[in-house]
Design a protein around this motif. Sequence first.
Motif, PDB file in Angstrom:
ATOM      1  N   UNK A 168      42.467 -31.870 -28.313  1.00  0.00           N
ATOM      2  CA  UNK A 168      42.379 -30.968 -27.169  1.00  0.00           C
ATOM      3  C   UNK A 168      40.911 -30.758 -26.805  1.00  0.00           C
ATOM      4  N   UNK A 169      40.682 -30.104 -25.689  1.00  0.00           N
ATOM      5  CA  UNK A 169      39.298 -29.815 -25.323  1.00  0.00           C
ATOM      6  C   UNK A 169      39.176 -29.274 -23.910  1.00  0.00           C
ATOM      7  N   UNK A 170      37.939 -29.111 -23.493  1.00  0.00           N
ATOM      8  CA  UNK A 170      37.617 -28.677 -22.131  1.00  0.00           C
ATOM      9  C   UNK A 170      36.117 -28.818 -21.953  1.00  0.00           C
ATOM     10  N   UNK A 171      35.669 -28.626 -20.741  1.00  0.00           N
ATOM     11  CA  UNK A 171      34.240 -28.572 -20.448  1.00  0.00           C
ATOM     12  C   UNK A 171      33.941 -27.199 -19.862  1.00  0.00           C
ATOM     13  N   UNK A 172      32.834 -26.598 -20.295  1.00  0.00           N
ATOM     14  CA  UNK A 172      32.425 -25.274 -19.826  1.00  0.00           C
ATOM     15  C   UNK A 172      31.098 -25.394 -19.093  1.00  0.00           C
ATOM     16  N   UNK A 173      31.060 -24.873 -17.860  1.00  0.00           N
ATOM     17  CA  UNK A 173      29.871 -24.947 -17.026  1.00  0.00           C
ATOM     18  C   UNK A 173      29.242 -23.565 -16.896  1.00  0.00           C
ATOM     19  N   UNK A 174      27.910 -23.519 -17.050  1.00  0.00           N
ATOM     20  CA  UNK A 174      27.169 -22.264 -16.943  1.00  0.00           C
ATOM     21  C   UNK A 174      26.065 -22.416 -15.899  1.00  0.00           C
ATOM     22  N   UNK A 175      25.947 -21.478 -14.955  1.00  0.00           N
ATOM     23  CA  UNK A 175      24.815 -21.536 -14.035  1.00  0.00           C
ATOM     24  C   UNK A 175      23.502 -21.589 -14.809  1.00  0.00           C
ATOM     25  N   UNK A 176      22.539 -22.340 -14.315  1.00  0.00           N
ATOM     26  CA  UNK A 176      21.287 -22.514 -15.044  1.00  0.00           C
ATOM     27  C   UNK A 176      20.485 -21.220 -15.161  1.00  0.00           C
ATOM     28  N   UNK A 177      20.868 -20.189 -14.418  1.00  0.00           N
ATOM     29  CA  UNK A 177      20.197 -18.891 -14.515  1.00  0.00           C
ATOM     30  C   UNK A 177      20.720 -18.047 -15.679  1.00  0.00           C
ATOM     31  N   UNK A 178      21.825 -18.473 -16.298  1.00  0.00           N
ATOM     32  CA  UNK A 178      22.459 -17.700 -17.373  1.00  0.00           C
ATOM     33  C   UNK A 178      21.850 -18.064 -18.725  1.00  0.00           C
ATOM     34  N   UNK A 179      21.559 -17.069 -19.546  1.00  0.00           N
ATOM     35  CA  UNK A 179      21.035 -17.302 -20.888  1.00  0.00           C
ATOM     36  C   UNK A 179      22.129 -17.877 -21.792  1.00  0.00           C
ATOM     37  N   UNK A 184      41.268 -26.140 -13.201  1.00  0.00           N
ATOM     38  CA  UNK A 184      39.828 -26.299 -13.344  1.00  0.00           C
ATOM     39  C   UNK A 184      39.128 -25.559 -12.201  1.00  0.00           C
ATOM     40  N   UNK A 185      38.028 -24.884 -12.528  1.00  0.00           N
ATOM     41  CA  UNK A 185      37.337 -24.027 -11.574  1.00  0.00           C
ATOM     42  C   UNK A 185      37.554 -22.562 -11.873  1.00  0.00           C
ATOM     43  N   UNK A 186      38.521 -22.260 -12.747  1.00  0.00           N
ATOM     44  CA  UNK A 186      38.741 -20.874 -13.165  1.00  0.00           C
ATOM     45  C   UNK A 186      37.558 -20.391 -13.989  1.00  0.00           C
ATOM     46  N   UNK A 187      37.331 -19.084 -13.955  1.00  0.00           N
ATOM     47  CA  UNK A 187      36.251 -18.484 -14.732  1.00  0.00           C
ATOM     48  C   UNK A 187      36.810 -17.959 -16.050  1.00  0.00           C
ATOM     49  N   UNK A 188      36.134 -18.288 -17.133  1.00  0.00           N
ATOM     50  CA  UNK A 188      36.669 -17.976 -18.464  1.00  0.00           C
ATOM     51  C   UNK A 188      35.558 -17.551 -19.412  1.00  0.00           C
ATOM     52  N   UNK A 189      35.965 -16.900 -20.482  1.00  0.00           N
ATOM     53  CA  UNK A 189      35.163 -16.754 -21.685  1.00  0.00           C
ATOM     54  C   UNK A 189      35.805 -17.641 -22.744  1.00  0.00           C
ATOM     55  N   UNK A 190      35.030 -18.113 -23.693  1.00  0.00           N
ATOM     56  CA  UNK A 190      35.589 -18.938 -24.757  1.00  0.00           C
ATOM     57  C   UNK A 190      34.942 -18.576 -26.084  1.00  0.00           C
ATOM     58  N   UNK A 191      35.670 -18.822 -27.147  1.00  0.00           N
ATOM     59  CA  UNK A 191      35.127 -18.708 -28.496  1.00  0.00           C
ATOM     60  C   UNK A 191      34.940 -20.130 -29.010  1.00  0.00           C
ATOM     61  N   UNK A 211      32.536 -21.544 -15.987  1.00  0.00           N
ATOM     62  CA  UNK A 211      33.503 -22.213 -15.123  1.00  0.00           C
ATOM     63  C   UNK A 211      34.175 -23.304 -15.954  1.00  0.00           C
ATOM     64  N   UNK A 212      35.487 -23.311 -15.930  1.00  0.00           N
ATOM     65  CA  UNK A 212      36.267 -24.230 -16.751  1.00  0.00           C
ATOM     66  C   UNK A 212      36.513 -25.541 -16.009  1.00  0.00           C
TER      67      UNK A 212
END
Length: 209
Positions: A34-45, A132-139, A14-15
Motif C-alpha cells: 500500500x502507499x500514497x504520496x503526500x504533497x506539502x507547499x514549499x512554505x510549510x515547515x 487524490x487532491x484531498x487534504x489530510x494529516x498522516x502518521x 495534499x494526498x
Amino acid sequence: MASRSQDVKTPLAVLSFSADLFKARERDNGSKGYGCTLLFPKTVSLAALQEAALSAATEEWGDKAKQWIKDGIIKSPFLDGDGKQGLNQKTGERHKGYAGHTFIRCTSGADYKPTVVDKRRNPIVDAGDVPSGSQVYAVVNAYTWENEKNGKGISYGVSLVQVAKVAQGEEILGGGGGPDPDKFFEVIDDEGDAPASTKSGEGAAGLFG
C-alpha cells in the motif's frame, strides 16, 4: 538491517495516488504493498519529518549520516514537485498539483494496510470517498534502506491517514496493525495546519535542502 524512526504526524498535506491506500499494488521490485504520496507547499515547515529522517539515518549509519545526507550519498526522501521528480515518467508532463510543492512517497507492506479515517475518526473503507487532491494529516515513520542498485536512502512508511477536507471539482488530482488513531488524531472542527507540538526538529534543518 533497516532503522526506523518513531511515528510522527505530518503537517496538512495534499494526498496523491490515494487509491493505493485501499488496494495494494505491485511495485517495481515485484513486491506488493500500500502507499500514497503526500504533497506539502514549499512554505510549510517539514522540520518534524526531517528530524525523523535524520534520526533513522543516524541510528543506521552513525554520526557520518549528516554529512552523507548533505553530500547526497544518502538519497533524500524529500522530492521536488517543480523538478524532474514531479514529472509523469510515461508522458513527461508534470503531475497535476505538484508544482510549488515538496513531496514524499509513503509505503506500507501488503500485510499492513493503512488506517484511513474522517474528521470524526470514523473509518473510511472506500477509495472513492477520498480522491487524490484531498487534504489530510498522516502518521508516518522514516526508515533507512540500502541495496546494490540504488545505494543508500531514506523513505517513509505510512500507518494512519486522517482526511481533513475531501477534494471537490478542480481540486481532484489524477493519479494491518499500527498506532492508535486516538493517540495521534484529534476531532477536527476547523481546517488548519498541524498543531505546533508537531513542528519540532530544528536539528535536521537545512540537511535536506
